[in-house]
Write a protein that holds these residues in place. Sequence first.
Motif, PDB file in Angstrom:
ATOM      1  N   ARG A  40       0.828  -1.217   0.000  1.00  0.00           N
ATOM      2  CA  ARG A  40       0.000   0.000   0.000  1.00  0.00           C
ATOM      3  C   ARG A  40       0.858   1.261   0.000  1.00  0.00           C
ATOM      4  NH1 ARG A  40      -3.452  -3.107   3.234  1.00  0.00           N
ATOM      5  NH2 ARG A  40      -2.716  -2.247   5.194  1.00  0.00           N
ATOM      6  N   LYS A  41       1.959   1.252   0.761  1.00  0.00           N
ATOM      7  CA  LYS A  41       2.854   2.416   0.823  1.00  0.00           C
ATOM      8  C   LYS A  41       3.517   2.659  -0.535  1.00  0.00           C
ATOM      9  CE  LYS A  41       4.995   5.636   3.151  1.00  0.00           C
ATOM     10  NZ  LYS A  41       4.274   6.778   3.716  1.00  0.00           N
ATOM     11  N   TYR A  81      15.004   1.789   3.783  1.00  0.00           N
ATOM     12  CA  TYR A  81      15.151   1.199   5.115  1.00  0.00           C
ATOM     13  C   TYR A  81      14.257   1.927   6.112  1.00  0.00           C
ATOM     14  CZ  TYR A  81      17.185   0.392   9.692  1.00  0.00           C
ATOM     15  OH  TYR A  81      17.349   0.097  11.017  1.00  0.00           O
ATOM     16  N   SER A  82      14.299   3.262   6.107  1.00  0.00           N
ATOM     17  CA  SER A  82      13.533   4.024   7.096  1.00  0.00           C
ATOM     18  C   SER A  82      12.028   3.826   6.927  1.00  0.00           C
ATOM     19  CB  SER A  82      13.896   5.511   7.040  1.00  0.00           C
ATOM     20  OG  SER A  82      13.655   6.024   5.760  1.00  0.00           O
ATOM     21  N   SER A  83      11.548   3.717   5.698  1.00  0.00           N
ATOM     22  CA  SER A  83      10.120   3.471   5.462  1.00  0.00           C
ATOM     23  C   SER A  83       9.717   2.094   5.972  1.00  0.00           C
ATOM     24  CB  SER A  83       9.789   3.576   3.976  1.00  0.00           C
ATOM     25  OG  SER A  83       9.964   4.884   3.523  1.00  0.00           O
ATOM     26  N   LEU A  84      10.548   1.089   5.693  1.00  0.00           N
ATOM     27  CA  LEU A  84      10.255  -0.274   6.164  1.00  0.00           C
ATOM     28  C   LEU A  84      10.260  -0.334   7.688  1.00  0.00           C
ATOM     29  CD1 LEU A  84      12.383  -2.286   3.590  1.00  0.00           C
ATOM     30  CD2 LEU A  84       9.887  -2.141   3.674  1.00  0.00           C
ATOM     31  N   ALA A  86       9.634   2.177   9.787  1.00  0.00           N
ATOM     32  CA  ALA A  86       8.446   2.884  10.270  1.00  0.00           C
ATOM     33  C   ALA A  86       7.187   2.026  10.109  1.00  0.00           C
ATOM     34  CB  ALA A  86       8.282   4.213   9.537  1.00  0.00           C
ATOM     35  N   LEU A  87       7.088   1.300   8.993  1.00  0.00           N
ATOM     36  CA  LEU A  87       5.928   0.437   8.773  1.00  0.00           C
ATOM     37  C   LEU A  87       5.884  -0.713   9.780  1.00  0.00           C
ATOM     38  CD1 LEU A  87       5.665   0.329   4.881  1.00  0.00           C
ATOM     39  CD2 LEU A  87       4.040   1.349   6.483  1.00  0.00           C
ATOM     40  N   TRP A  88       7.060  -1.231  10.184  1.00  0.00           N
ATOM     41  CA  TRP A  88       7.052  -2.287  11.199  1.00  0.00           C
ATOM     42  C   TRP A  88       6.582  -1.729  12.543  1.00  0.00           C
ATOM     43  CZ3 TRP A  88       5.984  -6.870  12.135  1.00  0.00           C
ATOM     44  CH2 TRP A  88       6.270  -7.451  13.369  1.00  0.00           C
ATOM     45  N   GLN A  89       7.018  -0.516  12.883  1.00  0.00           N
ATOM     46  CA  GLN A  89       6.582   0.086  14.145  1.00  0.00           C
ATOM     47  C   GLN A  89       5.056   0.240  14.146  1.00  0.00           C
ATOM     48  OE1 GLN A  89       8.926   0.223  16.511  1.00  0.00           O
ATOM     49  NE2 GLN A  89      10.261  -0.480  14.863  1.00  0.00           N
ATOM     50  N   LEU A  90       4.501   0.635  13.013  1.00  0.00           N
ATOM     51  CA  LEU A  90       3.053   0.780  12.870  1.00  0.00           C
ATOM     52  C   LEU A  90       2.348  -0.583  12.940  1.00  0.00           C
ATOM     53  CD1 LEU A  90       0.766   2.826  12.233  1.00  0.00           C
ATOM     54  CD2 LEU A  90       1.180   2.354   9.822  1.00  0.00           C
ATOM     55  N   THR A  91       2.886  -1.554  12.219  1.00  0.00           N
ATOM     56  CA  THR A  91       2.289  -2.903  12.177  1.00  0.00           C
ATOM     57  C   THR A  91       2.308  -3.574  13.545  1.00  0.00           C
ATOM     58  OG1 THR A  91       3.012  -3.173   9.888  1.00  0.00           O
ATOM     59  CG2 THR A  91       2.430  -5.176  11.073  1.00  0.00           C
ATOM     60  N   SER A  92       3.422  -3.443  14.248  1.00  0.00           N
ATOM     61  CA  SER A  92       3.578  -4.133  15.534  1.00  0.00           C
ATOM     62  C   SER A  92       2.846  -3.437  16.672  1.00  0.00           C
ATOM     63  CB  SER A  92       5.059  -4.275  15.874  1.00  0.00           C
ATOM     64  OG  SER A  92       5.631  -2.993  16.053  1.00  0.00           O
ATOM     65  N   GLY A  93       2.280  -2.268  16.409  1.00  0.00           N
ATOM     66  CA  GLY A  93       1.521  -1.557  17.434  1.00  0.00           C
ATOM     67  C   GLY A  93       2.394  -0.951  18.505  1.00  0.00           C
TER      68      GLY A  93
END
Length: 177
Positions: A40-41, A81-84, A86-93
């Motif tokens: 999606r990103k 790297y930074s986008s990936l 940030a997306l993990w931080q969002l995904t993992s809550g």
Amino acid sequence: MGQTLDAYNWSYFVTLTTKHRMTLKSARRYATVYTNKIHRKETELNGGAYVPKVASIWFAEEHKQKDSFHLHMLLYSKLSYSSLHALWQLTSGAPKGVNQYCKILNYIKDYGASFYVAKYVVKKASDWDLQFIGCKMDDLIDYEKDFDRLGVVEGKNTLVKKRSVTSKVKSKRQVRQ
């Protein structure tokens, strides 16, 4: 399986954990949601001009010290790297200010990451899956380059391993002692 995975043009080797307990069921959910968010990103960043290709194969590994799992993933994506991260931080809550562990390395075929993650296929307390979005498996293989590197040649209806040619000529050079 490691040799098969090594044929793909992965972008990253990723290790993902959370501060809280991750079960096999939640590991599957995290991996699927994370890959979908990456897709999606990428779509958002290109303004819908094309369907981005995102692919992942993930493996859940049990922590040795605690009753929990973490994820290893081979990932094909054009995100930074930074986008990936940030997306993990969002995904993992992750709560604001808390950083969930996310190690992202550029994938280098000769370093053996594909063989490292493939070992989890045979483990009893493990789970894994392939996910291709906007592409097929064959879209990520550069056949001529990778088959040559892996020692594979195209046969009539199959792929066969190249035979290695060894020289039987011994060196005439003598070593002084």
